[in-house]
Every structure is written in C-alpha cells, then in structure tokens.
Design an enzyme around this catalytic site. Structure first.
Site, PDB file in Angstrom:
ATOM      1  N   GLY A 122      36.810  41.896  -5.323  1.00 44.03           N
ATOM      2  CA  GLY A 122      36.659  40.468  -5.616  1.00 44.03           C
ATOM      3  C   GLY A 122      35.203  40.057  -5.681  1.00 44.03           C
ATOM      4  N   GLY A 192      24.805  54.148  20.439  1.00 40.55           N
ATOM      5  CA  GLY A 192      25.421  52.819  20.505  1.00 40.55           C
ATOM      6  C   GLY A 192      26.909  52.968  20.755  1.00 40.55           C
ATOM      7  N   SER A 280      25.464  57.211  13.578  1.00 43.49           N
ATOM      8  CA  SER A 280      26.036  55.915  14.015  1.00 43.49           C
ATOM      9  C   SER A 280      24.886  55.034  14.471  1.00 43.49           C
ATOM     10  CB  SER A 280      27.047  56.139  15.140  1.00 43.49           C
ATOM     11  OG  SER A 280      26.498  56.986  16.139  1.00 43.49           O
ATOM     12  N   VAL A 281      24.191  54.462  13.493  1.00 50.43           N
ATOM     13  CA  VAL A 281      22.972  53.695  13.772  1.00 50.43           C
ATOM     14  C   VAL A 281      23.147  52.223  13.369  1.00 50.43           C
ATOM     15  CG1 VAL A 281      21.398  55.669  13.656  1.00 50.43           C
ATOM     16  CG2 VAL A 281      21.987  54.449  11.558  1.00 50.43           C
ATOM     17  N   GLY A 282      24.328  51.712  13.564  1.00 49.70           N
ATOM     18  CA  GLY A 282      24.593  50.310  13.253  1.00 49.70           C
ATOM     19  C   GLY A 282      25.256  50.145  11.898  1.00 49.70           C
ATOM     20  N   HIS A 455      48.413  42.360  44.491  1.00 51.81           N
ATOM     21  CA  HIS A 455      48.037  43.543  45.260  1.00 51.81           C
ATOM     22  C   HIS A 455      49.153  44.577  45.193  1.00 51.81           C
ATOM     23  CE1 HIS A 455      46.459  46.030  48.484  1.00 51.81           C
ATOM     24  NE2 HIS A 455      47.688  46.055  48.992  1.00 51.81           N
TER      25      HIS A 455
HETATM   26  P1  NAI Z   1      25.180  50.093  17.506  1.00 47.83           P
HETATM   27  O1  NAI Z   1      24.291  49.001  17.058  1.00 47.83           O
HETATM   28  O2  NAI Z   1      26.118  49.876  18.635  1.00 47.83           O
HETATM   29  O3  NAI Z   1      24.282  51.350  17.932  1.00 47.83           O
HETATM   30  C1  NAI Z   1      23.383  51.993  17.073  1.00 47.83           C
HETATM   31  C2  NAI Z   1      22.373  52.763  17.893  1.00 47.83           C
HETATM   32  O4  NAI Z   1      21.617  53.579  17.026  1.00 47.83           O
HETATM   33  C3  NAI Z   1      21.400  51.864  18.642  1.00 47.83           C
HETATM   34  O5  NAI Z   1      21.339  52.247  19.989  1.00 47.83           O
HETATM   35  C4  NAI Z   1      20.099  52.100  17.906  1.00 47.83           C
HETATM   36  O6  NAI Z   1      18.964  51.973  18.728  1.00 47.83           O
HETATM   37  C5  NAI Z   1      20.276  53.533  17.415  1.00 47.83           C
HETATM   38  N1  NAI Z   1      19.434  53.878  16.271  1.00 47.83           N
HETATM   39  C6  NAI Z   1      19.141  53.109  15.200  1.00 47.83           C
HETATM   40  N2  NAI Z   1      18.347  53.781  14.342  1.00 47.83           N
HETATM   41  C7  NAI Z   1      18.152  55.011  14.862  1.00 47.83           C
HETATM   42  C8  NAI Z   1      17.431  56.171  14.435  1.00 47.83           C
HETATM   43  N3  NAI Z   1      16.756  56.184  13.300  1.00 47.83           N
HETATM   44  N4  NAI Z   1      17.448  57.258  15.243  1.00 47.83           N
HETATM   45  C9  NAI Z   1      18.141  57.244  16.401  1.00 47.83           C
HETATM   46  N5  NAI Z   1      18.823  56.183  16.852  1.00 47.83           N
HETATM   47  C10 NAI Z   1      18.837  55.077  16.090  1.00 47.83           C
HETATM   48  O7  NAI Z   1      25.929  50.593  16.190  1.00 47.83           O
HETATM   49  P2  NAI Z   1      27.149  51.598  15.990  1.00 47.83           P
HETATM   50  O8  NAI Z   1      27.387  52.385  17.221  1.00 47.83           O
HETATM   51  O9  NAI Z   1      26.871  52.295  14.735  1.00 47.83           O
HETATM   52  O10 NAI Z   1      28.352  50.604  15.807  1.00 47.83           O
HETATM   53  C11 NAI Z   1      28.336  49.721  14.710  1.00 47.83           C
HETATM   54  C12 NAI Z   1      29.020  48.421  15.013  1.00 47.83           C
HETATM   55  O11 NAI Z   1      30.404  48.599  15.137  1.00 47.83           O
HETATM   56  C13 NAI Z   1      28.508  47.803  16.279  1.00 47.83           C
HETATM   57  O12 NAI Z   1      27.800  46.647  15.928  1.00 47.83           O
HETATM   58  C14 NAI Z   1      29.713  47.464  17.067  1.00 47.83           C
HETATM   59  O13 NAI Z   1      29.751  46.086  17.304  1.00 47.83           O
HETATM   60  C15 NAI Z   1      30.900  47.850  16.205  1.00 47.83           C
HETATM   61  N6  NAI Z   1      31.818  48.667  16.981  1.00 47.83           N
HETATM   62  C16 NAI Z   1      32.449  48.097  18.055  1.00 47.83           C
HETATM   63  C17 NAI Z   1      33.274  48.845  18.841  1.00 47.83           C
HETATM   64  C18 NAI Z   1      33.886  48.212  20.026  1.00 47.83           C
HETATM   65  O14 NAI Z   1      33.940  46.998  20.114  1.00 47.83           O
HETATM   66  N7  NAI Z   1      34.362  48.953  21.002  1.00 47.83           N
HETATM   67  C19 NAI Z   1      33.556  50.240  18.549  1.00 47.83           C
HETATM   68  C20 NAI Z   1      32.808  50.741  17.443  1.00 47.83           C
HETATM   69  C21 NAI Z   1      31.994  49.960  16.696  1.00 47.83           C
END
Ligand code: NAI
Length: 476
Positions: A122, A192, A280-282, A455
């Site tokens: 879309g 992350g 997994s870098v965001g 409890h």
């Molecule tokens: P994230 O933002 O949680 O973590 C990414 C990590 O990668 C950070 O610690 C960052 O400092 C690191 N990073 C960034 N660039 C880098 C590099 N060049 N070299 C090494 N490290 C580097 O993102 P993630 O884990 O990919 O998750 C994405 C999104 O998905 C998150 O925003 C999260 O909210 C969502 N998610 C939520 C879950 C939950 O609620 N349980 C489960 C999975 C994902």
C-alpha cells in the site's frame, strides 16, 4: 469505480490489525492493506510480531527451556532422564503451527468484523478531501479511496554496512528463528533484546554463543541493579560470552561459516569464527515506498513518521501507529496506539501513556520493568526511596526451583508514589502487570503494601519490595 472506505489501514501487524478491528467495532467501513507472504507465497496477517518476532521466539524459548530443564534441572526433583534429545525440525514445526494458528486467528477476526484485507503493497497516490491508496501485488495494481488513513507499516532489522544478511549464514531475526540445526558456534552482533533472547535460546540447545556489543555498558536502558544481576546470570552462570565496547571490523563468510574480526575494548584485534551470525543492532521504521512525498506526509531525519500524542500526522485524517512512530518498538505499545487512533477518528475521548509501557526481555530469568530507573531519577534530581526484595526466600520460587532475581520498587520520597518497578524473575513478564496497573492508578508503595497478595505466590515478592520501600519487609 474504485472501492471507498471510511478507514484504510496500511500494515497488518499488531498496531495495524488492532486499529482495523477497533475501527470496524466503531462502525467504520474498514480495509487493511498487507503485503506479507509466507515462504509458501500465501498472504498472511500479523506482521513481524506474529510471523518472525514475539510469537515464534517465545515458542522456541519454551522448547529450549524444556530441553535445559530435562538435561540440567530435573535431577534435583529426583527425575532423571537418559539420552534426552532435541528434534529441531519438530521444534520448528511446533513454532510454525503456533504462528499459523495466530495469523489465521487475525484473518478470522477480519472476517468476523467485516474488514476487507487488501493483499499487496500500500502507498499514498494522492490526497485532498479523500486519499487515494494504491495496492500493488506483483504487476497488478489497483487503487482504493479512504476518508481516514492509518499508517502502521512497522519496522525492519537495521543492517550494518559491509555485512550482508542472507538469512542462511548471516541472519537477522527472520533467519535466526529458523535454523534447521543447532549451530555449534553462534556469533551475535548486538547485546540488545533480540541478541539476548535468541542467544539464550540457542545456548540452551547447545550452541557456544559469543555476543559482540558496541556500547561499553551492558543493558544500558535497564536499571543498574537489573543489568548487574543479568550479567551475573547470563555471563557468569550461563556462560554467554558477551564482549562489551567492541568495534566490528571485517566480516567474511567462507565454506565453514563466518569470521568476524573486531577490536575489543582494550584495543586489541580479535576474531571469532562461527557457524552462524545473527545481526541484531536495532530496527528501522518502514517509511520507504509509502508515497509520503506524494501527499506531503512528514517524516523525520531517522525515518519515523512525525505524530502528536494521539498519533495524528501533519496531514488531516492521516494517523500513524506502532514501530513507524516515536516510542519503544514494542507490539503492545503499537496495539494500544491502534485502539487509540480508531477512537480518535470516532471522536471519542481516548489516551495512552507512553510512560507506563512495560518492557520485557524474555531471557531466563526474564527481565521486566516499567517507569524510571534509579539512574534516571538520580539524573533528574528526584528524591526517591528504593525497596528491593529477593526471590531466594519465597516459598513458591523455591518450589518452582526459580529463586533467581528480585523486585525493586522506586517511590517518590515526599509522596510515596511509585515511579519505577524493576523485576528479574522467571515470570517477570506476568508480574510486571501489577506494577503497570499500580502506576496507571498513581499508586503509592504503601498502596501495594496494603494489598493482599496470594500465598504462596511469586507476587508476594512485589508485596515485600513495596514494604521494603518503608524498610518493613516481613520476610527479609
Ligand atoms: P536493541 O536496540 O534492543 O539492541 C541493539 C543492540 O545492538 C544495542 O545494544 C546496540 O548498542 C547494539 N549495536 C548497535 N550497533 C552495533 C554495532 N555496530 N556493533 C555492535 N553492537 C551494536 O535492538 P534489537 O535487539 O535488534 O531489537 C530490535 C527491536 O525489537 C527493539 O527495539 C525491541 O524493542 C524489539 N524487540 C522486543 C522484544 C521484547 O519486547 N521482548 C523482543 C525482540 C525485539
């Protein structure tokens, strides 16, 4: 003549499908455009969360935890099992069945609510009194007319330059959820949410896991006490090899897997060989090829659609919700925004509170929090009292054999109002609901302390932490 709708939602993930259901409930003629296809080429609703995110990862989490229980934890119960094996194909089949049940459930809800599912991509074609939206599948394109548009196009995994994700050897969340065998050595870039959850899943199934994180601090967004406890559990006890403060260098794939060169925090050149690599870098918002420029929809420098507190964009009758707008990229945040937007369109008084969105990391133990961390309160100069209580002496936790972690409650010194709750525990994802409720009702720590908790239950630790704010915990 092209079809005309009161509301067209672009995107059928948690924010979009929920917005569509609520809009239909409110009496609007509603359609939802979704382009996602399964591996078999069939259209599917549910977006990242249901197909390649929250839901499949939790299925694998449970399988891997059961495997670890049977191989490591059951002996203390007097249960011994010889020759326990994991059948990865069966485990993945179970995961796919759960995904299919839930995505099929969304399609059922669409039929039940008379929402038209427009299969394809879309994008805005033109604006004005009404908006024209193109729906394109392959070479077939058609247009529909919409009085109101809700953009809920979600996000995709962020890529690192020079590292090509093929979802076979180098994977994002999509490939990392679909391995057909346990990689002997798994590399992960980014400690992350995704890195920790999926790193933990494959470690439990037998992988040797190395996680490379750019930042010098571990779990920087979490309360310091939580990050410290998590480090103790994941690194010291569970042997996840997490390297902080690294700079990723060359990443080369070969016949045997992939080699990641990196500079460690002490400035030394290092390398790690692995069978598979997860990046997994965001995530980045999906705002390309949306036709935003055709209608003048405002998108910020980071690619997010600009919205106000009620998810209104700069255009009349156009709203955006979920990962494509500011705030945490969490399915439940998107769903709540979806409901709010439909109610705004209906002219109802509605709201949501971004300050009380719970965070959960589904590791073992789980991590969950809501509100402010202790370091944020210090930075903001807020006077607070902290109460912390451990699961180590809780009867239910002992029975479950899940005594790791604690509950920490931060309350305003002057008013006793709860400002933040931080939980590390095997069931933190469930316990956090009480904390969110308390904060939404502006509860004091004393209010939680005065509420009767069953409890024996893990929730008693929330109760004790609330009493600990006033230094009167009963069992510790
Ligand atoms: P994230 O933002 O949680 O973590 C990414 C990590 O990668 C950070 O610690 C960052 O400092 C690191 N990073 C960034 N660039 C880098 C590099 N060049 N070299 C090494 N490290 C580097 O993102 P993630 O884990 O990919 O998750 C994405 C999104 O998905 C998150 O925003 C999260 O909210 C969502 N998610 C939520 C879950 C939950 O609620 N349980 C489960 C999975 C994902």
């Amino acid at each position: 003549m092209e079809k005309s709708f009161d509301v067209v939602v672009i995107g059928g993930g948690p924010a979009g499908y929920v917005a569509a259901i609520r809009a239909a409930q409110l009496g609007f003629k509603t359609a939802c455009v979704e382009e996602w296809k399964t591996d078999k080429g069939e259209g599917v609703l549910g977006g990242t969360c249901l197909n390649v995110g929250c839901i499949p990862s939790k299925a694998l989490l449970e399988s891997s935890e059961n495997y670890e229980r049977i191989t490591h934890k059951f002996t203390e119960h007097g249960i011994s099992v010889n020759g326990a094996k994991i059948d990865i194909a069966k485990m993945q089949g179970r995961k796919e069945k759960i995904v299919a049940q839930l995505t099929g459930g969304v399609a059922f809800l669409f039929r039940k609510n008379k929402i038209e599912w427009l299969k394809g991509h879309g994008k805005f074609v033109s604006g004005g009194d009404k908006y024209t939206i193109e729906v394109k599948e392959g070479v077939n394109a058609s247009t529909v007319e919409a009085k109101h548009v809700i953009v809920a196009t979600g996000s995709t995994a962020r890529q690192l330059p020079g590292i090509e994700v093929d979802n076979k050897t180098i994977c994002d969340n999509v490939g990392a959820l679909a391995f057909d065998a346990v990689p002997a050595k798994l590399g992960v870039i980014g400690a992350g949410v995704v890195g920790l959850e999926l790193g933990s899943v494959w470690r439990r199934l037998g992988s040797e896991v190395t996680i490379l994180e750019a930042l010098p601090a571990f779990l920087g967004a979490a309360d310091d006490a939580v990050a410290k406890e998590a480090w103790k559990r994941f690194v010291t006890e569970q042997k996840l090899n997490i390297q902080l403060g690294v700079k990723i260098g060359k990443v080369a794939t070969g016949k045997k897997g992939v080699t990641v060169e990196y500079e460690s925090a002490d400035g030394k050149q290092q390398k790690v060989d692995c069978d598979k690599l997860v990046v997994s870098v965001g995530r980045v918002p999906n705002t390309k090829d949306l036709g935003a420029e055709a209608v003048g929809l405002k998108i910020d420098a980071r690619g997010f659609i600009e919205v106000d507190a009620q998810c209104r964009t700069n255009l009349p009758n156009v709203y955006a919700a979920g990962d494509v707008v500011r705030g945490p990229m969490l399915a439940h945040k998107g769903m709540d925004e979806g409901v709010m937007v439909a109610e705004v369109i209906a002219g109802q008084a509605t709201r949501m509170n971004l300050d009380t969105i719970p965070w959960v990391i589904y590791t073992s133990p789980e991590i969950a929090w809501v509100g402010k961390t202790e370091q944020q309160l210090k930075k903001d100069g807020v006077a607070y009292r902290a109460g912390q209580f451990s699961f180590a002496h809780n009867g239910r936790a002992l029975g479950l054999g899940e005594t790791e972690g604690f509950v920490k409650i931060l309350a305003d010194t002057a008013t006793d109002r709860v400002l933040g709750v931080h939980i590390v525990c095997s069931r933190a994802s469930e316990l956090i609901a009480e904390a969110v409720m308390a904060m939404e009702f502006d509860a004091s720590a004393e209010d939680i302390a005065r509420i009767c908790h069953a409890h024996p239950s893990l929730s008693e630790v929330v109760h004790e932490a609330a009493m600990a704010v006033d230094k009167r915990a009963l069992h510790g």
